[in-house]
Scaffold this motif. Structure first.
Motif, PDB file in Angstrom:
ATOM      1  N   ASP A 423      -5.048   6.421  19.098  1.00  0.00           N
ATOM      2  CA  ASP A 423      -4.659   7.329  18.947  1.00  0.00           C
ATOM      3  C   ASP A 423      -5.659   8.183  19.476  1.00  0.00           C
ATOM      4  O   ASP A 423      -6.550   8.414  18.781  1.00  0.00           O
ATOM      5  CB  ASP A 423      -3.193   7.337  17.845  1.00  0.00           C
ATOM      6  N   HIS A 432     -10.450   2.601  16.819  1.00  0.00           N
ATOM      7  CA  HIS A 432      -9.708   1.913  16.433  1.00  0.00           C
ATOM      8  C   HIS A 432      -7.884   1.325  16.452  1.00  0.00           C
ATOM      9  O   HIS A 432      -7.605   2.065  17.398  1.00  0.00           O
ATOM     10  CB  HIS A 432      -9.355   2.651  14.746  1.00  0.00           C
ATOM     11  N   ARG A 434      -4.969   0.568  16.728  1.00  0.00           N
ATOM     12  CA  ARG A 434      -3.556   0.315  16.059  1.00  0.00           C
ATOM     13  C   ARG A 434      -2.181  -0.122  15.984  1.00  0.00           C
ATOM     14  O   ARG A 434      -1.155  -0.119  16.119  1.00  0.00           O
ATOM     15  CB  ARG A 434      -3.083   1.742  16.043  1.00  0.00           C
ATOM     16  N   ASP A 437      -1.022  -2.507  13.590  1.00  0.00           N
ATOM     17  CA  ASP A 437      -0.608  -1.531  12.517  1.00  0.00           C
ATOM     18  C   ASP A 437       0.752  -1.055  11.641  1.00  0.00           C
ATOM     19  O   ASP A 437       1.756   0.281  13.118  1.00  0.00           O
ATOM     20  CB  ASP A 437      -1.581  -0.211  12.437  1.00  0.00           C
ATOM     21  N   TYR A 440       2.614   2.153  13.623  1.00  0.00           N
ATOM     22  CA  TYR A 440       2.706   2.704  14.567  1.00  0.00           C
ATOM     23  C   TYR A 440       3.735   1.837  15.323  1.00  0.00           C
ATOM     24  O   TYR A 440       3.708   1.876  16.574  1.00  0.00           O
ATOM     25  CB  TYR A 440       0.762   2.296  15.629  1.00  0.00           C
TER      26      TYR A 440
END
Length: 468
Positions: A423, A432, A434, A437, A440
Motif C-alpha cells: 500500500d 510491509h 500485505r 493481510d 487487503y
C-alpha cells in the motif's frame, strides 16, 4: 512547424538523485532547468529495470516480449520498426552518440540514423572507444561524458539547418563502477551525505527474493567499486555506512558531469537560436537503488528501481514549471515524440502519446496501472528472481515466479513462487507485505484481476507452475 528533438538519456540515474525531484543528496541545476522551463513527470516508470530491455522499449514502443530484448543476453533485432527510422522517413535528420548496449554487428547495430557513433558494450569512462558506422573503432581522449557531448555538438554543427533533427545523446554515466571526472574527485569530501531511511532494511515479512539478492552495499560492492580499502576497527554497521558514503559520492560525482553536459547542450541551443523550436528530454533508462533497502543496482519492481526521471521542455507548447502525475511508461516515449513530430506511430507500437496530458487533457481510457516484468532470473551476479507485477496509483502487486523459462541470461534454478502487495499511501518505503493481510483481500483480488487484464491486453503470457 515540426520541432527538433534532443533526447538525452543517462544510465542508471535515479529520479531521487535529481534535485528537481526533491533529492536530499544532490543538486542538478541544468537538468532542473529543463523541468523549470517545461514539465516534470512524477509517475514515469520502466517496464523492465535493465539497460538493454528498457532501451529496446524506448526505441520500439513495445514491451520486451514483443521486441525480444528480455535480458542483457538477448540482443536487439534492429530490423524491427522503431522511432528513429520513422522520423528519418518523415524528413528528420537523425543521429545517435554514446551508449547503445543492444548488441553489435549488422543485425544489431543502430538503424534509422543518418549518423551514429557508439561505445562498445558499457564503454569506458576515460579515453572511451567508439564504433563508427563503417564498423571501425577509434579512441577519443578525455572523459566519456564530456566526449559524448563534444561529438553530439559537433554533429549539430554539421547538420542541414533547413531540416528538423532528432539527436539521441546517450551517456554511459552514472553506470557502475562510478569513475568520476578528475575535477570532481574531491566533491563531497568531508561531508556525510544523508543515509536512506531503509538502509538497514532486514526484509522481514517480505518475499525471500529480497533476502536472496546479492547487491547489498554492506556486502557485495567490490574493490573496483570502492577504489579504497576499508578502514580498520569499524563495527559491522560502521563498515556498511562507510561503504555507502564511498559509493554514493562517486555515483553523484559522475552525475555532476552529466548535469554539466546537459547544461552545455542547453547553452548550445540558446546560442544558436534553437531553443524555442527544440523539444528537449532528459531521462534515464531506469531507476537505481542509492542505498535504499541497503542496495545498489536496480532490477526489482520496488519504487526506486521502477521509477524513471523524465523532464521535457518545448517552449512552443509546454507551459513552464508544470508537473504531471499520470501513469506513464517507457513504451510511451516513442509514440509521444512521433506525435510532436507529426508522424504516425507504427501499428505494432503498444504505448500511447502522453502529449495530451501535458496540455491538461486526459484522454479517455488512459492507463490506471503499470505493468512490469523482470526476466533475467537469478543471474550469476545479482541473483534477483524473475517477477512481474502491476502498479496502480496507490497499490503494487508483485509475483515472483522465480524461474528462468529457458531465456538466455536467466538461471535454470527454480524457487518457490511468492507474492508481495504494498500500500504505497500507507507504506511508501515498501516495508510491509500485505498480500496475506485479510484487510487487503479485496484489494488483492482487484490487483490480481488487473494483472490478468493487462497481460492479456499486451499479449504477455502469465507464468504457470509445472505442478499447477
Amino acid at each position: 512547424m515540426r520541432p527538433n528533438i534532443v533526447f538525452i538519456m543517462a544510465d542508471d540515474h535515479a529520479a531521487h538523485a535529481v534535485s528537481a525531484y526533491g533529492s536530499k543528496i544532490n543538486h542538478t541545476p541544468h537538468i532542473d532547468r529543463i523541468a523549470e522551463e517545461g514539465v516534470r513527470l512524477d509517475n514515469c516508470f520502466c517496464t523492465n529495470s535493465l539497460c538493454a530491455p528498457s532501451r529496446a522499449s524506448i526505441l520500439t514502443g513495445t514491451y520486451n516480449h514483443v521486441n525480444g530484448v528480455r535480458t542483457l543476453s538477448t540482443e536487439y533485432d534492429s530490423s524491427q520498426p522503431a522511432l528513429p527510422e520513422l522520423l528519418r522517413a518523415s524528413g528528420y535528420q537523425t543521429a545517435l552518440v554514446g551508449k547503445w548496449h543492444l548488441g553489435h554487428g549488422p543485425a544489431h547495430d543502430p538503424r534509422g540514423f543518418d549518423h551514429w557513433t557508439v561505445v562498445p558494450d558499457q564503454g569506458r569512462y576515460h579515453n572511451p572507444v567508439f564504433i563508427r558506422m563503417d564498423g571501425t573503432q577509434h579512441t577519443v581522449p578525455g572523459y566519456a561524458t564530456n566526449v559524448i557531448t563534444d561529438l553530439s555538438l559537433d554533429w549539430l554543427d554539421r547538420r542541414d539547418p533547413e531540416r528538423p533533427f532528432f539527436l539521441m545523446v546517450q551517456h554511459k554515466a552514472p553506470h557502475r563502477n562510478w569513475e568520476p571526472e578528475a575535477r570532481y574527485l574531491d566533491l563531497f569530501e568531508g561531508q556525510d551525505l544523508p543515509v536512506p531511511e531503509t538502509f538497514f532494511d532486514r526484509y522481514e515479512g517480505r518475499a525471500e527474493a529480497a533476502r536472496a539478492a546479492k547487491m547489498r552495499v554492506a556486502e557485495h560492492l567490490r574493490i573496483d567499486d570502492l577504489k579504497k580499502l576499508l578502514p580498520p576497527g569499524l563495527t559491522e554497521d560502521e563498515q556498511a555506512l562507510w561503504k555507502y558514503q564511498v559509493y554514493i559520492k562517486d555515483y553523484l560525482r559522475c552525475v555532476q558531469s552529466v548535469d554539466d553536459n546537459v547544461g552545455r547542450v542547453l547553452d548550445y541551443l540558446d546560442e544558436h537560436g534553437l531553443s524555442e523550436d527544440t523539444l528537449v528530454v532528459y531521462t534515464s533508462d531506469q531507476g537505481f537503488f542509492l542505498g535504499d533497502h541497503g542496495w545498489y543496482d536496480k532490477r526489482f519492481m520496488y519504487e526506486e528501481s521502477l521509477r524513471m526521471p523524465y523532464v521535457m521542455r518545448y517552449p512552443r507548447e509546454i507551459p513552464a514549471g508544470g508537473t504531471n502525475a499520470d501513469l506513464v511508461v517507457n513504451v510511451d516515449f516513442a509514440q509521444t515524440l512521433l506525435d510532436y513530430a507529426g508522424v504516425e506511430p507504427h501499428p505494432r507500437m503498444q504505448g500511447r502519446s502522453f502529449r495530451p496530458l501535458l496540455r491538461g487533457e486526459r484522454p479517455a481510457g488512459w492507463r490506471e496501472s503499470v505493468y512490469y516484468r523482470y526476466w533475467e532470473h537469478d543471474d550469476g551476479i545479482h541473483h534477483v528472481w524473475a517477477h512481474y507485477g502491476v502498479r496502480t496509483e496507490r497499490h503494487k502487486l508483485i509475483y515472483y515466479y522465480a524461474a528462468g523459462l529457458g531465456i538466455p541470461g536467466a538461471s535454470d534454478r527454480v524457487f518457490e513462487p511468492e507474492w508481495e502487495l504494498f500500500d504505497l499511501a500507507e507504506d511508501p518505503w515498501e516495508l510491509h507485505n500485505r498480500y496475506h493481510d485479510p484487510a487487503y483481500a479485496a484489494v488483492r483480488a482487484e490487483l490480481e484481476a488487473e494483472l490478468a487484464r493487462i497481460q492479456a491486453e499486451i499479449g504477455d503470457t502469465p507464468h504457470v507452475r509445472a505442478d499447477a
